[in-house]
Design an enzyme around this catalytic site. Sequence first.
Site, PDB file in Angstrom:
ATOM      1  N   ARG A   1      -8.206   4.946   8.184  1.00 34.52           N
ATOM      2  CA  ARG A   1      -8.081   3.505   7.910  1.00 34.52           C
ATOM      3  C   ARG A   1      -7.459   2.856   9.139  1.00 34.52           C
ATOM      4  O   ARG A   1      -6.258   3.005   9.385  1.00 34.52           O
ATOM      5  CB  ARG A   1      -7.147   3.258   6.740  1.00 34.52           C
ATOM      6  CG  ARG A   1      -7.669   3.733   5.427  1.00 34.52           C
ATOM      7  CD  ARG A   1      -6.829   3.118   4.325  1.00 34.52           C
ATOM      8  NE  ARG A   1      -7.025   3.819   3.078  1.00 34.52           N
ATOM      9  CZ  ARG A   1      -6.592   3.376   1.912  1.00 34.52           C
ATOM     10  NH1 ARG A   1      -5.897   2.248   1.854  1.00 34.52           N
ATOM     11  NH2 ARG A   1      -6.807   4.063   0.816  1.00 34.52           N
TER      12      ARG A   1
ATOM     13  N   ARG B   1     -11.605   1.418 -10.468  1.00 35.34           N
ATOM     14  CA  ARG B   1     -12.363   0.564  -9.536  1.00 35.34           C
ATOM     15  C   ARG B   1     -12.930   1.443  -8.421  1.00 35.34           C
ATOM     16  O   ARG B   1     -12.595   2.613  -8.334  1.00 35.34           O
ATOM     17  CB  ARG B   1     -11.425  -0.467  -8.906  1.00 35.34           C
ATOM     18  CG  ARG B   1     -10.221   0.210  -8.257  1.00 35.34           C
ATOM     19  CD  ARG B   1      -9.374  -0.714  -7.442  1.00 35.34           C
ATOM     20  NE  ARG B   1      -8.039  -0.210  -7.258  1.00 35.34           N
ATOM     21  CZ  ARG B   1      -7.661   0.685  -6.361  1.00 35.34           C
ATOM     22  NH1 ARG B   1      -8.558   1.209  -5.546  1.00 35.34           N
ATOM     23  NH2 ARG B   1      -6.415   1.089  -6.271  1.00 35.34           N
TER      24      ARG B   1
ATOM     25  N   GLY C   1       2.688   1.569  -4.427  1.00 39.39           N
ATOM     26  CA  GLY C   1       3.903   2.308  -4.113  1.00 39.39           C
ATOM     27  C   GLY C   1       5.191   1.517  -4.333  1.00 39.39           C
ATOM     28  O   GLY C   1       6.263   1.967  -3.938  1.00 39.39           O
TER      29      GLY C   1
HETATM   30  P1  ADP Z   1       1.047   3.430  -6.964  1.00 39.54           P
HETATM   31  O1  ADP Z   1       0.252   2.991  -8.146  1.00 39.54           O
HETATM   32  O2  ADP Z   1       2.180   2.512  -6.656  1.00 39.54           O
HETATM   33  O3  ADP Z   1       0.183   3.765  -5.778  1.00 39.54           O
HETATM   34  P2  ADP Z   1       1.267   6.289  -7.656  1.00 39.54           P
HETATM   35  O4  ADP Z   1       1.760   6.772  -8.955  1.00 39.54           O
HETATM   36  O5  ADP Z   1      -0.201   6.386  -7.398  1.00 39.54           O
HETATM   37  O6  ADP Z   1       1.782   4.791  -7.420  1.00 39.54           O
HETATM   38  O7  ADP Z   1       2.014   7.064  -6.495  1.00 39.54           O
HETATM   39  C1  ADP Z   1       1.809   6.712  -5.127  1.00 39.54           C
HETATM   40  C2  ADP Z   1       2.362   7.808  -4.242  1.00 39.54           C
HETATM   41  O8  ADP Z   1       3.768   8.008  -4.505  1.00 39.54           O
HETATM   42  C3  ADP Z   1       1.735   9.189  -4.456  1.00 39.54           C
HETATM   43  O9  ADP Z   1       0.536   9.351  -3.744  1.00 39.54           O
HETATM   44  C4  ADP Z   1       2.868  10.068  -3.945  1.00 39.54           C
HETATM   45  O10 ADP Z   1       2.886  10.028  -2.530  1.00 39.54           O
HETATM   46  C5  ADP Z   1       4.126   9.375  -4.427  1.00 39.54           C
HETATM   47  N1  ADP Z   1       4.552   9.889  -5.773  1.00 39.54           N
HETATM   48  C6  ADP Z   1       4.198   9.391  -6.978  1.00 39.54           C
HETATM   49  N2  ADP Z   1       4.739  10.127  -8.000  1.00 39.54           N
HETATM   50  C7  ADP Z   1       5.462  11.117  -7.421  1.00 39.54           C
HETATM   51  C8  ADP Z   1       6.263  12.221  -7.921  1.00 39.54           C
HETATM   52  N3  ADP Z   1       6.429  12.444  -9.225  1.00 39.54           N
HETATM   53  N4  ADP Z   1       6.853  13.030  -7.006  1.00 39.54           N
HETATM   54  C9  ADP Z   1       6.706  12.823  -5.670  1.00 39.54           C
HETATM   55  N5  ADP Z   1       5.978  11.814  -5.146  1.00 39.54           N
HETATM   56  C10 ADP Z   1       5.358  10.960  -5.989  1.00 39.54           C
END
Ligand code: ADP
Length: 450
Positions: free
Chosen positions: A337, A291, A165
């Site tokens: 968790r 993973r 995040g």
């Molecule tokens: P990371 O690899 O840092 O975990 P992600 O792309 O998986 O990043 O996104 C993590 C979280 O961020 C998602 O589960 C969601 O809560 C939020 N998020 C990511 N992209 C978006 C988007 N386009 N709009 C709103 N929230 C988003």
Amino acid sequence: MFDKILIANRGEIALRVLRACKELGIATVAVHSTADADAMHVKLADESVCIGPPQSKDSYLNIPSLLAACEITGVDAVHPGYGFLSENARFAEILAEHNLHFIGPKAEHIRLMGDKIEAKRTARRLGIPVVPGSDGAIDDEDQAIAVGREIGFPVLVKAAAGGGGRGMKVARTEADLKLALSTARSEAKSAFGDASVYLEKYLEKPRHIEIQVLGDGKGGAVHLGERDCSLQRRHQKVWEEGPSPALNVAGRDRIGETVAKAMREMKYLGVGTVEFLWEDGEFYFIEMNTRIQVEHPVTEMITGIDLVLEQIRVAAGGDLPVVQKDIAISGHAIECRINAENPVTFRPSPGRIQHFHPPGGLGVRVDSAVYQGYVIPPYYDSLLGKLIVHGKTRAECLMRLRRALDEFVVDGIETTLPLFRALVREPAIIDGDYHIHWLEQYLAAGDIKA
Ligand code: ADP
């Protein structure tokens, strides 16, 4: 099959991998930092090797030390768990150069999915729906504004090398975009050593729904249904469940088959998770994790398939355990968790566990590596353990979870158990009516008491 596996991790996941190895009759080697000499995974492994001082970069991330441990103990494969080196393509290649198997996908797939811009391109090419956004990296403000106008505000600036995040900034207007772009770039540079960012449409109230996959690397792949991980704090998952309260069977089959087909085309090897945001009945790909994930037990509980064991089998060249039509989703599972943290401030709470009494009974599973008298070191993440509960229906699962949480005793340190005891009684949670911002809003309202 492998004869001996080195587990390049610690905590509950090291223990989880060790359990699968034991069931397969494979000898195990634990590695540990000096701070983890008394850890459970070390006590239960057939052999153990100290690989360095407490800091992860000097021990669990120290590739030369890990290679030396492999050499001394004569293993034929390495399981990386999650975190640490699990998505490091170079590590997988180095192991191969030393005639060691990496229990995970092919290095090219780890690298491809590790770059989120390339991952999105690949997803689009394979027919997976993606979030509208920039085609590639965004280099300057004018380009960002042009993309913003095209997809519509608000937009999200995201790091190409992102994870956990970090490096994500929302821009609600054109005027916000300049600052969002520069802060996301500098955060990405300092967190990942790569300042590349891209733009995505910011979805206001989506759910996070992810599809679990398993591939044999030879063109066979199945999906094992979804997990709903919408309950998050600072983009980190807190509570995961499956099936999603928002999906029906037809919706699951449709997205699951799209993903499984893409994995067959890629000849994907091992376990993986394709993550989506879901809003108004539409799926939007955000990333793929190559993973085993923290929340994998949710899927194990509703499919009866041991994901870690199958991950090891396919890494050794084995076949898939099932064909798609024989995979049945049975009942409902929820994972909490539980962290060694203050439940209000979320400040880590390392220290000695005076009493530890995990819950039990039908449908209750605790994946943890702590024990009474264990001292939680301050150097690593604060996951104390995962409570996973299964029931025939979601209502039964919630009832059982309430009971299991009330039974759980951890004394001597602070934990986030009070948060879950409150959540499991919240009307929105009971109704399954929540989205990715729900938990932050709930926490901001400040009803939890430590
Ligand atoms: P990371 O690899 O840092 O975990 P992600 O792309 O998986 O990043 O996104 C993590 C979280 O961020 C998602 O589960 C969601 O809560 C939020 N998020 C990511 N992209 C978006 C988007 N386009 N709009 C709103 N929230 C988003």
